[in-house]
Design an enzyme around this catalytic site. Structure first.
Site, mmCIF file in Angstrom:
data_model
loop_
_atom_site.group_PDB
_atom_site.id
_atom_site.type_symbol
_atom_site.label_atom_id
_atom_site.label_comp_id
_atom_site.label_asym_id
_atom_site.label_seq_id
_atom_site.Cartn_x
_atom_site.Cartn_y
_atom_site.Cartn_z
ATOM 1 N N THR A 64 -20.459 12.236 12.943
ATOM 2 C CA THR A 64 -19.490 12.614 11.968
ATOM 3 C C THR A 64 -18.613 11.072 11.662
ATOM 4 O O THR A 64 -18.542 10.356 10.540
ATOM 5 C CB THR A 64 -18.960 12.905 13.034
ATOM 6 O OG1 THR A 64 -19.347 14.815 12.980
ATOM 7 C CG2 THR A 64 -17.488 14.162 11.622
ATOM 8 N N GLN A 115 -20.888 8.926 9.476
ATOM 9 C CA GLN A 115 -21.100 9.608 8.034
ATOM 10 C C GLN A 115 -19.078 9.035 7.667
ATOM 11 O O GLN A 115 -18.981 9.371 6.612
ATOM 12 C CB GLN A 115 -20.991 10.966 8.430
ATOM 13 C CG GLN A 115 -22.088 11.519 8.772
ATOM 14 C CD GLN A 115 -22.231 13.732 8.762
ATOM 15 O OE1 GLN A 115 -20.732 13.597 9.525
ATOM 16 N NE2 GLN A 115 -22.706 14.032 8.496
ATOM 17 N N HIS A 160 -20.947 19.857 -0.134
ATOM 18 C CA HIS A 160 -21.829 17.994 0.468
ATOM 19 C C HIS A 160 -23.495 17.911 -0.439
ATOM 20 O O HIS A 160 -23.946 17.307 -1.034
ATOM 21 C CB HIS A 160 -21.782 17.260 1.400
ATOM 22 C CG HIS A 160 -21.935 16.658 2.136
ATOM 23 N ND1 HIS A 160 -22.044 15.054 1.707
ATOM 24 C CD2 HIS A 160 -23.267 15.983 2.846
ATOM 25 C CE1 HIS A 160 -23.051 14.534 1.634
ATOM 26 N NE2 HIS A 160 -23.748 14.497 2.650
ATOM 27 N N TYR A 182 -31.045 14.833 15.984
ATOM 28 C CA TYR A 182 -29.877 15.193 16.863
ATOM 29 C C TYR A 182 -30.321 16.663 17.155
ATOM 30 O O TYR A 182 -30.389 17.493 17.172
ATOM 31 C CB TYR A 182 -28.214 15.195 16.109
ATOM 32 C CG TYR A 182 -27.858 15.793 16.903
ATOM 33 C CD1 TYR A 182 -26.706 16.030 18.364
ATOM 34 C CD2 TYR A 182 -27.545 17.626 16.260
ATOM 35 C CE1 TYR A 182 -26.504 17.096 19.213
ATOM 36 C CE2 TYR A 182 -26.392 17.993 16.204
ATOM 37 C CZ TYR A 182 -25.707 18.271 18.169
ATOM 38 O OH TYR A 182 -25.447 18.925 18.383
#
Length: 265
Positions: free
Chosen positions: A203, A206, A144, A182
């Site tokens: 997540t 995302q 990524h 976070y």
């Protein structure tokens, strides 16, 4: 063959102004940077740390995460303004602005500061190595980070700044605000890290990010086929969104769903 590769690396950018920006004048700086990054995080960094204790860099990590929250927050605010309030692009066709457009320099600057932020993101993995947090250096993480830097460079080189990729940038900066906030809180208050119930939702956000970006590209391809943004780049966006949705979904299942299911058995 090698001469053809060199020709691509030395090809003039689609936007001639790009050559004046650091890291955009040639393919070599970005290529060398990513090669060094990969060598360090996958090999030589671990060898360097083999007989060393993890470095105590908590304060550095906190400052870094705070910086990322501010950086991404500013980018998100700027892009949101030009996207939805000033309406630089019509939402049904985000083609790169013409060279003589009065807002062309704004498009260039926004694209460039986003690109630089993707380079700064590489520090995430460097910190993992220095803290010997190797379990966090997953294929998803490295792919990524490296892909974002590499892809943005070549898109700017062959297509120019901005355009449809602003959809990805807008969504991505919002996700990074939440994510780095976070990380900052969990670094400051180490003891409450496990009790931060909203970690798993990062997540989910995302995944939603990539779904929304892909749907926007599909919408333009279907309902506005005359849009001047290259079709090939739409398919590049769609392909990468599918890859990231698959990998992040797999990560979510392994990290949150399966352990919960095993506890219930």
């Amino acid at each position: 063959m090698f001469s053809k590769v060199l020709a691509v690396f030395n090809r003039p950018p689609a936007d001639s102004v790009a050559k004046n920006f650091p890291f955009l004048g040639s393919a070599w700086p970005v290529t060398i940077l990513l090669l060094l990054y990969m060598l360090f995080v996958l090999n030589y960094g671990k060898k360097f740390m083999e007989h060393r204790q993890p470095y105590e860099i908590k304060k550095i990590v906190i400052v870094y995460n705070f910086f990322q929250v501010i950086y991404n927050g500013v980018m998100f605010g700027i892009m949101f303004y030009y996207f939805f309030i000033d309406r630089v692009y019509p939402l049904d066709c985000l083609a790169t602005l013409p060279m003589d457009d009065p807002k062309k320099n704004i498009e260039r600057v926004i694209s460039y500061i986003y690109f630089i932020n993707k380079i700064i993101d590489l520090l995430d993995t460097i910190f993992f190595v220095l803290r010997k947090s190797y379990k966090q250096i997953t294929f998803l993480h490295v792919y990524h980070h490296a892909f974002m830097v590499f892809a943005i460079y070549w898109v700017v080189r062959f297509n120019g700044f901005g355009g449809q990729f602003f959809t990805m940038a807008l969504a991505n900066t919002f996700v990074h605000i939440v994510m780095y906030f976070y990380y900052m809180i969990s670094a400051i208050y180490t003891g409450i890290k496990r009790s931060l119930w909203w970690k798993k939702y990062i997540t989910k956000i995302q995944i939603i990010q990539f779904v929304s970006v892909s749907l926007h590209s599909v919408y333009i391809l279907v309902f506005n086929p005359k849009c001047e943004f290259p079709v090939a780049l739409h398919f590049l966006i769609l392909a990468q969104c599918v890859i990231f949705i698959t990998m992040f979904s797999n990560f979510y299942m392994k990290t949150y769903v399966k352990p919960q299911h095993q506890k219930q058995q």
